[in-house]
Design a protein around this motif. Structure first.
Motif, PDB file in Angstrom:
ATOM      1  N   TYR A  25       3.098 -22.063  12.969  1.00  0.00           N
ATOM      2  CA  TYR A  25       3.529 -20.726  12.557  1.00  0.00           C
ATOM      3  C   TYR A  25       4.918 -20.425  13.114  1.00  0.00           C
ATOM      4  O   TYR A  25       5.796 -19.918  12.404  1.00  0.00           O
ATOM      5  CB  TYR A  25       2.510 -19.695  13.043  1.00  0.00           C
TER       6      TYR A  25
ATOM      7  N   GLU B 160      10.198 -14.756   6.956  1.00  0.00           N
ATOM      8  CA  GLU B 160       8.941 -14.252   6.390  1.00  0.00           C
ATOM      9  C   GLU B 160       8.447 -15.119   5.252  1.00  0.00           C
ATOM     10  O   GLU B 160       7.249 -15.237   5.017  1.00  0.00           O
ATOM     11  CB  GLU B 160       9.132 -12.809   5.912  1.00  0.00           C
TER      12      GLU B 160
ATOM     13  N   THR C 107       8.201 -20.004  10.635  1.00  0.00           N
ATOM     14  CA  THR C 107       8.905 -18.719  10.704  1.00  0.00           C
ATOM     15  C   THR C 107      10.356 -18.903  11.141  1.00  0.00           C
ATOM     16  O   THR C 107      11.271 -18.249  10.624  1.00  0.00           O
ATOM     17  CB  THR C 107       8.181 -17.767  11.670  1.00  0.00           C
TER      18      THR C 107
ATOM     19  N   VAL D  75       0.698 -19.762   5.202  1.00  0.00           N
ATOM     20  CA  VAL D  75      -0.626 -19.254   4.833  1.00  0.00           C
ATOM     21  C   VAL D  75      -1.151 -19.989   3.608  1.00  0.00           C
ATOM     22  O   VAL D  75      -2.320 -20.396   3.551  1.00  0.00           O
ATOM     23  CB  VAL D  75      -0.579 -17.729   4.574  1.00  0.00           C
TER      24      VAL D  75
ATOM     25  N   LYS E 223      -3.045 -13.782  12.239  1.00  0.00           N
ATOM     26  CA  LYS E 223      -1.690 -13.653  12.775  1.00  0.00           C
ATOM     27  C   LYS E 223      -0.743 -13.031  11.753  1.00  0.00           C
ATOM     28  O   LYS E 223       0.063 -12.144  12.086  1.00  0.00           O
ATOM     29  CB  LYS E 223      -1.173 -15.046  13.165  1.00  0.00           C
ATOM     30  N   VAL E 224      -0.842 -13.476  10.510  1.00  0.00           N
ATOM     31  CA  VAL E 224       0.068 -12.983   9.472  1.00  0.00           C
ATOM     32  C   VAL E 224      -0.373 -11.621   8.940  1.00  0.00           C
ATOM     33  O   VAL E 224       0.455 -10.770   8.617  1.00  0.00           O
ATOM     34  CB  VAL E 224       0.159 -14.013   8.317  1.00  0.00           C
ATOM     35  N   TYR E 225      -1.697 -11.419   8.867  1.00  0.00           N
ATOM     36  CA  TYR E 225      -2.231 -10.153   8.366  1.00  0.00           C
ATOM     37  C   TYR E 225      -3.143  -9.536   9.428  1.00  0.00           C
ATOM     38  O   TYR E 225      -4.373  -9.529   9.289  1.00  0.00           O
ATOM     39  CB  TYR E 225      -2.998 -10.366   7.062  1.00  0.00           C
TER      40      TYR E 225
ATOM     41  N   ILE F 268      -4.701 -18.141  11.746  1.00  0.00           N
ATOM     42  CA  ILE F 268      -3.391 -18.005  11.097  1.00  0.00           C
ATOM     43  C   ILE F 268      -3.370 -16.794  10.161  1.00  0.00           C
ATOM     44  O   ILE F 268      -2.381 -16.063  10.083  1.00  0.00           O
ATOM     45  CB  ILE F 268      -3.011 -19.296  10.332  1.00  0.00           C
TER      46      ILE F 268
ATOM     47  N   GLN G 224       6.159 -17.643   6.579  1.00  0.00           N
ATOM     48  CA  GLN G 224       4.793 -17.187   6.827  1.00  0.00           C
ATOM     49  C   GLN G 224       3.940 -17.342   5.575  1.00  0.00           C
ATOM     50  O   GLN G 224       2.799 -17.817   5.638  1.00  0.00           O
ATOM     51  CB  GLN G 224       4.803 -15.727   7.278  1.00  0.00           C
ATOM     52  N   LEU G 225       4.496 -16.928   4.440  1.00  0.00           N
ATOM     53  CA  LEU G 225       3.771 -17.049   3.171  1.00  0.00           C
ATOM     54  C   LEU G 225       3.502 -18.511   2.839  1.00  0.00           C
ATOM     55  O   LEU G 225       2.401 -18.883   2.413  1.00  0.00           O
ATOM     56  CB  LEU G 225       4.559 -16.377   2.041  1.00  0.00           C
TER      57      LEU G 225
END
Length: 472
Positions: free
Chosen positions: A277, A286, A281, A293, A131-133, A128, A289-290
């Motif tokens: 995810y 966005e 989303t 995470v 995926k986000v970063y 994860i 996403q935060l």
């Protein structure tokens, strides 16, 4: 280590009774423990994949898993209050059906589960964050970094989540409910009628095969049982905490899955390795996403920390009882941590991460569910055997409609084990992975009991050993 409800498994091999222990834990505290296993990315992923495979029909295996969870809650409640000690599974089983089932149940329900499930949690966290970063860190850096960090913290006997576990469990349930409620009322959500109630279960009876997947969302409520000596009104609060806990989980997961079906195409939920995810989303953009995470880091770190704190102490307790290798008794002279056991649990957690990789997440989670179901089947057998052998023993909680919950639990869990895989191609891998590990555990247990403990495999210990360990 300071006693805290975040580590309810200390000494599952039967820690000694603490005289005059303060009855500090009420229903609220016990309920937080009972739902604590929702703090898991594995639950968030598997439940959405089940919904993606079966659509609204996933409510069928979800409902069956809930009933099976109630059955084990009844069995654990009866045993915990009949043998009110800070022990648990091993304590009940050794006086019901002998040393071999006691060791097998404890290893199957906790050590083997940790080996598979914690590995999956670390792989999901790595996935994860990648995926986000993307390209921020090399693959597996996060997984092994987090494992190394919490191994060191537990070797130093530092529990950074000790005062937060109950809050974390509550926060994760709130996150799932927030996603579910937000999706149902979202402006981009598909109308509920579009889910086609007429064809709500396209899999027919085949949907029952998803029960093993669904039950992963309900395991772990029995973690309240080792806290029986520290509970206020345990005869009421131990059963209620488990029953209310699995009921809250059933409602939460049902709403969470419904929301996902309204926001994400069903095929994507079924096929994507990170369906949570996609869901977060779709609902929050966005910001989602935060949120995800943060929830993923919190969930994985909390679960890993609790296991690295609890399971080594369980192994240490078993070693003191002669049920595990003596090296597990070794404590650090400086910190008091069971350092050999901590390193052992860290090693078996890291091994699947190293050897199997991200493609094995579902395999690891379902294999963990099989191992846990085996332990639950043994618990049901314990209740039936002890009812027959000690019919007049005081039981502050008696299973309603006995023995139906036990029989239904055994049959249902055996069915779930037999139909463990949602796809035929995974079946052989799942049974091979779980079977090899449990086979090795069984072989070692047989040799240990016969050659070291010098006891019969299936001869029950005297009930006095469980009721009054200091006098035996």
């Amino acid at each position: 280590m300071t006693q805290d409800i975040s580590v309810p498994l200390q000494g599952a091999a039967a820690a000694p009774r603490v005289k005059g222990a303060r009855k500090a834990l009420g229903l609220g505290s016990l309920l937080a423990v009972a739902i604590g296993l929702v703090v898991s990315q594995g639950v968030m992923v598997l439940m959405l994949q089940g919904a993606g495979i079966a659509g609204l029909g996933f409510i069928v295996p979800l409902g069956l898993a809930y009933l099976l969870a109630l059955s084990y809650a009844f069995s654990f409640s009866e045993l915990a209050l009949m043998i009110p000690r800070a022990g648990s599974l091993s304590s009940y089983t050794e006086v019901a059906i002998g040393q071999f089932p006691a060791i097998l149940a404890t290893f199957s329900g906790y050590i083997v589960v940790a080996m598979f499930a914690l590995s999956a949690e670390l792989l999901l966290l790595d996935l994860i964050i990648g995926k986000v970063y993307p390209h921020a860190l090399p693959s597996m850096t996060v997984a092994f970094g987090v494992l190394a960090l919490f191994t060191v913290l537990n070797l130093l006997n530092i529990d950074i989540f000790a005062r937060l576990q109950s809050v974390l469990a509550l926060v994760m349930v709130v996150v799932l409910l927030l996603l579910g409620f937000s999706a149902v009322g979202h402006e981009n959500a598909a109308p509920i009628a579009s889910l086609s109630l007429e064809g709500w279960n396209p899999m027919g009876f085949g949907v029952l095969a998803l029960t093993a997947l669904a039950i992963w969302g309900f395991v772990g409520a029995e973690f309240v049982c080792p806290l029986v000596e520290e509970s206020r009104r345990p005869e009421r609060n131990i059963p209620r905490s488990m029953i209310i806990g699995v009921s809250v989980i059933f409602f939460t997961i049902s709403l969470y899955c419904l929301g996902a079906l309204l926001m994400v195409p069903q095929e994507e939920l079924a096929s994507n390795g990170l369906p949570h995810y996609l869901f977060a989303t779709a609902v929050f953009g966005e910001t989602g996403q935060l949120l995800l995470v943060t929830a993923a880091i919190t969930a994985t770190c909390s679960t890993l920390n609790t296991s690295l704190a609890a399971i080594p102490r369980m192994l240490s307790g078993m070693a003191h009882n002669g049920q595990a290798f003596p090296c597990f008794k070794r404590l650090s002279a400086r910190t008091g941590a069971p350092w050999v056991a901590v390193l052992f649990v860290a090693a078996i957690t890291g091994l699947p991460v190293l050897l199997m990789g991200v493609d094995s997440i579902n395999l690891l989670l379902i294999a963990a569910a099989l191992a846990w179901l085996l332990a639950y089947i043994i618990v049901h057998v314990d209740v039936i055997v002890l009812r027959l052998r000690y019919p007049d023993l005081a039981r502050p909680f008696r299973t309603p409609f006995y023995p139906l919950p036990q029989v239904i639990g055994i049959v249902g869990m055996l069915y779930a084990v037999w139909h463990a895989s949602p796809s035929p191609e995974l079946t052989l891998q799942i049974f091979a992975s779980a079977g090899v590990v449990l086979g090795i555990v069984s072989l070692i247990a047989v040799l240990w009991i016969k050659l070291v403990m010098r006891k019969p495999l299936f001869t029950p210990e005297p009930i006095e050993k469980a009721l009054n360990p200091d006098q035996v």
